[in-house]
Each structure stands twice: as C-alpha cells, then as structure tokens.
Write a protein that holds these residues in place. Structure first.
Motif, PDB file in Angstrom:
ATOM      1  N   THR A  89       0.765  47.265  90.146  1.00 28.70           N
ATOM      2  CA  THR A  89      -0.033  46.061  90.405  1.00 28.70           C
ATOM      3  C   THR A  89      -0.804  45.594  89.185  1.00 28.70           C
ATOM      4  N   GLN A  90      -0.979  46.466  88.194  1.00 27.69           N
ATOM      5  CA  GLN A  90      -1.711  46.082  86.976  1.00 27.69           C
ATOM      6  C   GLN A  90      -1.344  47.036  85.859  1.00 27.69           C
ATOM      7  N   MET A  91      -1.113  46.478  84.671  1.00 23.70           N
ATOM      8  CA  MET A  91      -0.860  47.311  83.487  1.00 23.70           C
ATOM      9  C   MET A  91      -2.018  47.159  82.517  1.00 23.70           C
ATOM     10  N   GLU A  92      -2.628  48.254  82.156  1.00 27.57           N
ATOM     11  CA  GLU A  92      -3.712  48.194  81.175  1.00 27.57           C
ATOM     12  C   GLU A  92      -3.898  49.567  80.551  1.00 27.57           C
ATOM     13  N   ALA A  93      -4.215  49.588  79.275  1.00 27.31           N
ATOM     14  CA  ALA A  93      -4.489  50.837  78.568  1.00 27.31           C
ATOM     15  C   ALA A  93      -5.489  50.566  77.458  1.00 27.31           C
ATOM     16  N   THR A  94      -6.378  51.523  77.216  1.00 28.59           N
ATOM     17  CA  THR A  94      -7.384  51.384  76.163  1.00 28.59           C
ATOM     18  C   THR A  94      -7.396  52.627  75.287  1.00 28.59           C
ATOM     19  N   VAL A  95      -7.915  52.458  74.069  1.00 25.75           N
ATOM     20  CA  VAL A  95      -8.029  53.553  73.105  1.00 25.75           C
ATOM     21  C   VAL A  95      -9.410  53.482  72.475  1.00 25.75           C
ATOM     22  N   GLN A  96     -10.054  54.640  72.335  1.00 29.58           N
ATOM     23  CA  GLN A  96     -11.337  54.711  71.645  1.00 29.58           C
ATOM     24  C   GLN A  96     -11.283  55.807  70.590  1.00 29.58           C
ATOM     25  N   LEU A  97     -11.990  55.631  69.510  1.00 26.66           N
ATOM     26  CA  LEU A  97     -12.027  56.642  68.453  1.00 26.66           C
ATOM     27  C   LEU A  97     -13.194  56.366  67.521  1.00 26.66           C
ATOM     28  N   GLU A  98     -13.462  57.354  66.658  1.00 26.24           N
ATOM     29  CA  GLU A  98     -14.458  57.191  65.602  1.00 26.24           C
ATOM     30  C   GLU A  98     -13.783  57.508  64.273  1.00 26.24           C
ATOM     31  N   PHE A  99     -13.898  56.593  63.311  1.00 28.07           N
ATOM     32  CA  PHE A  99     -13.295  56.800  61.996  1.00 28.07           C
ATOM     33  C   PHE A  99     -14.169  57.733  61.166  1.00 28.07           C
ATOM     34  N   GLU A 100     -13.516  58.649  60.439  1.00 24.78           N
ATOM     35  CA  GLU A 100     -14.246  59.575  59.572  1.00 24.78           C
ATOM     36  C   GLU A 100     -14.552  58.976  58.206  1.00 24.78           C
ATOM     37  N   SER A 101     -14.019  57.803  57.916  1.00 20.62           N
ATOM     38  CA  SER A 101     -14.279  57.178  56.620  1.00 20.62           C
ATOM     39  C   SER A 101     -14.487  55.676  56.809  1.00 20.62           C
ATOM     40  N   TRP A 102     -15.208  55.102  55.856  1.00 22.65           N
ATOM     41  CA  TRP A 102     -15.440  53.650  55.846  1.00 22.65           C
ATOM     42  C   TRP A 102     -14.583  53.025  54.751  1.00 22.65           C
ATOM     43  N   GLY A 103     -14.036  51.885  55.024  1.00 23.88           N
ATOM     44  CA  GLY A 103     -13.272  51.132  54.046  1.00 23.88           C
ATOM     45  C   GLY A 103     -12.973  49.771  54.648  1.00 23.88           C
ATOM     46  N   LYS A 104     -12.353  48.922  53.876  1.00 24.33           N
ATOM     47  CA  LYS A 104     -12.060  47.577  54.361  1.00 24.33           C
ATOM     48  C   LYS A 104     -11.211  47.622  55.641  1.00 24.33           C
ATOM     49  N   LEU A 105     -10.184  48.482  55.654  1.00 21.91           N
ATOM     50  CA  LEU A 105      -9.300  48.513  56.816  1.00 21.91           C
ATOM     51  C   LEU A 105      -9.996  49.084  58.042  1.00 21.91           C
ATOM     52  N   GLN A 106     -10.764  50.160  57.847  1.00 24.95           N
ATOM     53  CA  GLN A 106     -11.471  50.735  58.990  1.00 24.95           C
ATOM     54  C   GLN A 106     -12.489  49.735  59.540  1.00 24.95           C
ATOM     55  N   LEU A 107     -13.177  49.054  58.649  1.00 25.75           N
ATOM     56  CA  LEU A 107     -14.138  48.039  59.092  1.00 25.75           C
ATOM     57  C   LEU A 107     -13.431  46.914  59.842  1.00 25.75           C
ATOM     58  N   ALA A 108     -12.283  46.514  59.326  1.00 23.37           N
ATOM     59  CA  ALA A 108     -11.559  45.417  59.965  1.00 23.37           C
ATOM     60  C   ALA A 108     -11.103  45.800  61.368  1.00 23.37           C
ATOM     61  N   LEU A 109     -10.622  47.035  61.520  1.00 24.18           N
ATOM     62  CA  LEU A 109     -10.167  47.450  62.843  1.00 24.18           C
ATOM     63  C   LEU A 109     -11.317  47.619  63.817  1.00 24.18           C
ATOM     64  N   ALA A 110     -12.468  48.070  63.301  1.00 17.25           N
ATOM     65  CA  ALA A 110     -13.602  48.312  64.187  1.00 17.25           C
ATOM     66  C   ALA A 110     -14.419  47.055  64.446  1.00 17.25           C
ATOM     67  N   ALA A 111     -14.157  45.980  63.702  1.00 17.90           N
ATOM     68  CA  ALA A 111     -14.888  44.736  63.926  1.00 17.90           C
ATOM     69  C   ALA A 111     -14.310  44.035  65.154  1.00 17.90           C
ATOM     70  N   GLY A 112     -15.151  43.323  65.845  1.00 15.82           N
ATOM     71  CA  GLY A 112     -14.665  42.645  67.030  1.00 15.82           C
ATOM     72  C   GLY A 112     -13.949  41.355  66.729  1.00 15.82           C
ATOM     73  N   SER A 113     -14.112  40.838  65.518  1.00 13.35           N
ATOM     74  CA  SER A 113     -13.523  39.545  65.178  1.00 13.35           C
ATOM     75  C   SER A 113     -13.158  39.546  63.695  1.00 13.35           C
ATOM     76  N   GLN A 114     -13.261  38.394  63.027  1.00 15.79           N
ATOM     77  CA  GLN A 114     -12.952  38.376  61.593  1.00 15.79           C
ATOM     78  C   GLN A 114     -13.811  39.403  60.856  1.00 15.79           C
ATOM     79  N   GLN A 115     -13.205  40.092  59.877  1.00 19.25           N
ATOM     80  CA  GLN A 115     -13.975  40.995  59.017  1.00 19.25           C
ATOM     81  C   GLN A 115     -13.965  40.349  57.640  1.00 19.25           C
ATOM     82  N   MET A 116     -15.135  40.015  57.133  1.00 19.02           N
ATOM     83  CA  MET A 116     -15.207  39.115  55.982  1.00 19.02           C
ATOM     84  C   MET A 116     -15.584  39.851  54.704  1.00 19.02           C
TER      85      MET A 116
END
Length: 330
Positions: A89-116
């Motif tokens: 009746t419904q398909m849904e799946a979620t994923v949660q995690l914590e990154f061990e490092s900061w960088g442009k890509l990690q910030l971009a993935l963890a941002a809710g919208s544009q990462q500037m």
C-alpha cells in the motif's frame, strides 16, 4: 567466536561482524532522471579506497540506520471478510547517518537544499548571508589544455591566486533555466530574475571545487581532481573562502548513495540507494571528547526515491547485496 566446519570443508554461515560504514556518492542526471547504477555482481569487491568511477568516497560514517517504512495491507473479500492476499500500500525508505569528516561533498549531502560556496567578494560589496557580490572570476586560458587537476589561467592571472586557496570552477550564468552545475546538479534556476542575473551564480553553488596545492608556469595545481573532470576553456575560476548552508530553500538535491560494511570474516554488505534526497535541514551533533572538547559531526537524513529494476520492471528503493566470505556455507 565459534564456527562450524562441514564435512565438505565449508565454514558455517555467520552473521556479519562489522566496525564502521564507508559511504560513497555519485551524481544523478537530474535532467534525464537517470541515477548512477551500481552493479554489485561486477563491482562489489572494489577496494574501499578506490571506488569504481564515478563513485566518490565520502569517508567513514557512524550511526548508520536505515528504515523501511513500506506498508503491506491485507486484501479481504467476503462477509465476514477474509484475508485473501496481500498488497503493497505504500513504498518508503529512509537513511540516517553521521559523517566522520567535513568537506564540500559531506556538507552538500547533509544540507537540506543548495550548498553554496562563499566566493571571494568584490571590493566594497554589500554584506549578505550567503556571500556578497563576488569578485570577477578568472577565465581559463583558451586552448590551455587544463585538466581535472591543473588549471591553466595564464602567467599574468596566476598572480591573483595563492597556494592553499580554494577555488570554484564552472561556467558563467548567462540566463540558463533548469538544473545548473557541472558534474552534479547543484541547484535549479527557475528564471534569470530569481538569481538576479548573477554571472557567478553557478560557481556560487557548484560542487566542482578544489584546493590549490602548487602554482607553476601559469597553472594552478589542485590537490584532487575536479568532480566534472577536465574543464573546457569557457569555464572560469573563482576563489572562495569556504562553504555555507542555509536553513530553508526549496531545492532538493539528489544523489545515488552507496554504503559498504566490510565484515571481519571476509564478507561484505552493500546498500545501494539509486536515488536519495535530503529530508531535513542542515544539522550537526556533538560528540564529547576529553575535557571540554567536543567533535562536531554532520548529521544527514535522506529519503529514498524509486527506480525500475531492469531485470523485471519492479519499482524498488534500495538494493541490499551480501557477498559471503570465502568458503562460507550459503
């Protein structure tokens, strides 16, 4: 840990024992709606430090938790009603995690919208939360032969840069409408007016960034290849100071995600989410260290979107692959 050895020499099956999760991402072609496909049958045994192209290593992560929220209902008929079969009746799946490092890509993935990108501002620019009017970008030399790790800006312009500087490399904004950003769709522009016709807007949101590690012969040498590969000569280079997330914004970034758990007994578990979108705003958690010190970790939460499996046409959200260790009973 005890194991059982069978008469034919196989080692008994066991639950995977893992320490950490390694995360990878790959771009989704937003205009074509095409995610990056990972085939565990062909690429599942890759070395963790050398993911297959175009997957990019995001490093280790912790608190990895995936949740299936797919609902299955009973199909009843008759009086009194009797369950005859079941339906999804419904398909849904979620994923949660914590990154061990900061960088442009990690910030971009963890941002809710544009990462500037915080582009270096022009002299006298008015203050703005995501960076003021950017300084004039530097064009790549025509026919320079720039590569993914070497940007030829010419002998005169190279003096504007310093070793250690961050740079954003992308095309000018000239009234494009739709997804923008080289290598990865970094934002969606609905009209030139919505971004004020800012010639630097694409470099402001682009994930095609790098750090200058040396300068020689009119070229900037980068510490790692650009995501979009060798830039064409029409691109320009903007120095930047760092990165900025915003709480709010209506753009949903989307990636293909890969999470790998290496077992202590030679086995491997792989979770492949072809389409992931952030489902929360930018967030971080504090991990207590010795004394008053705390480590800040980026927290990400994502919702999986469906793709069609070419083998049978089924719509799916995630592929979980298990590669047993050598000589394990199956």
């Amino acid at each position: 840990m005890s194991t059982t050895v069978t008469a034919v020499g196989l080692v008994g099956a066991a639950a995977p024992v893992t320490r950490r999760v390694r995360a990878y991402f790959a771009p989704v072609n937003r205009a074509a709606g095409a995610p990056t496909v990972f085939d565990a049958a062909q690429m599942g045994t890759f070395a963790l430090n050398a993911p297959p192209v175009p997957w990019v290593d995001l490093g280790w992560c912790t608190k990895f938790a995936r949740k299936s929220e797919t609902k299955i209902g009973a199909l009843t008929t008759g009086a009194p009603a009797v369950v005859q079969s079941q339906v999804v009746t419904q398909m849904e799946a979620t994923v949660q995690l914590e990154f061990e490092s900061w960088g442009k890509l990690q910030l971009a993935l963890a941002a809710g919208s544009q990462q500037m990108n915080l582009l270096q501002t022009a002299t006298g620019a008015a203050a703005n939360g995501s960076g003021g009017t950017a300084a004039q970008a530097v064009p790549l030399a025509a026919g320079s032969g720039s590569t993914a790790t070497s940007l030829n800006v010419g002998a005169a312009a190279v003096a504007q840069f310093q070793v250690g500087q961050l740079v954003s490399v992308d095309e000018d904004y000239v009234a494009q409408v739709g997804f923008v950003g080289s290598g990865v769709s970094a934002a969606y522009v609905s009209s030139p007016a919505s971004v004020g016709g800012d010639i630097n807007y694409i470099r402001r949101v682009s994930l095609n960034v790098g750090r200058v590690v040396s300068i020689a012969n009119g070229a900037l040498q980068l510490g790692a290849p650009l995501l979009a590969g060798a830039p064409p000569s029409g691109m320009q280079v903007s120095p930047l100071m760092g990165f900025v997330d915003r709480e709010g914004g209506g753009f949903f970034q989307e990636w293909s995600g890969l999470f790998v758990m290496d077992g202590e007994q030679g086995d491997r578990v792989i979770y492949h989410y072809p389409r992931l979108q952030a489902m929360q705003g930018s967030a971080e958690v504090a991990e207590a260290l010795a004394g008053p010190l705390e480590k800040m970790k980026l927290a990400g939460a994502f919702r999986a979107l469906p793709v069609k499996d070419a083998n049978d046409g089924e719509m799916v959200l995630c592929f979980r692959s298990y590669l047993p260790g050598a000589m394990r009973a199956v």
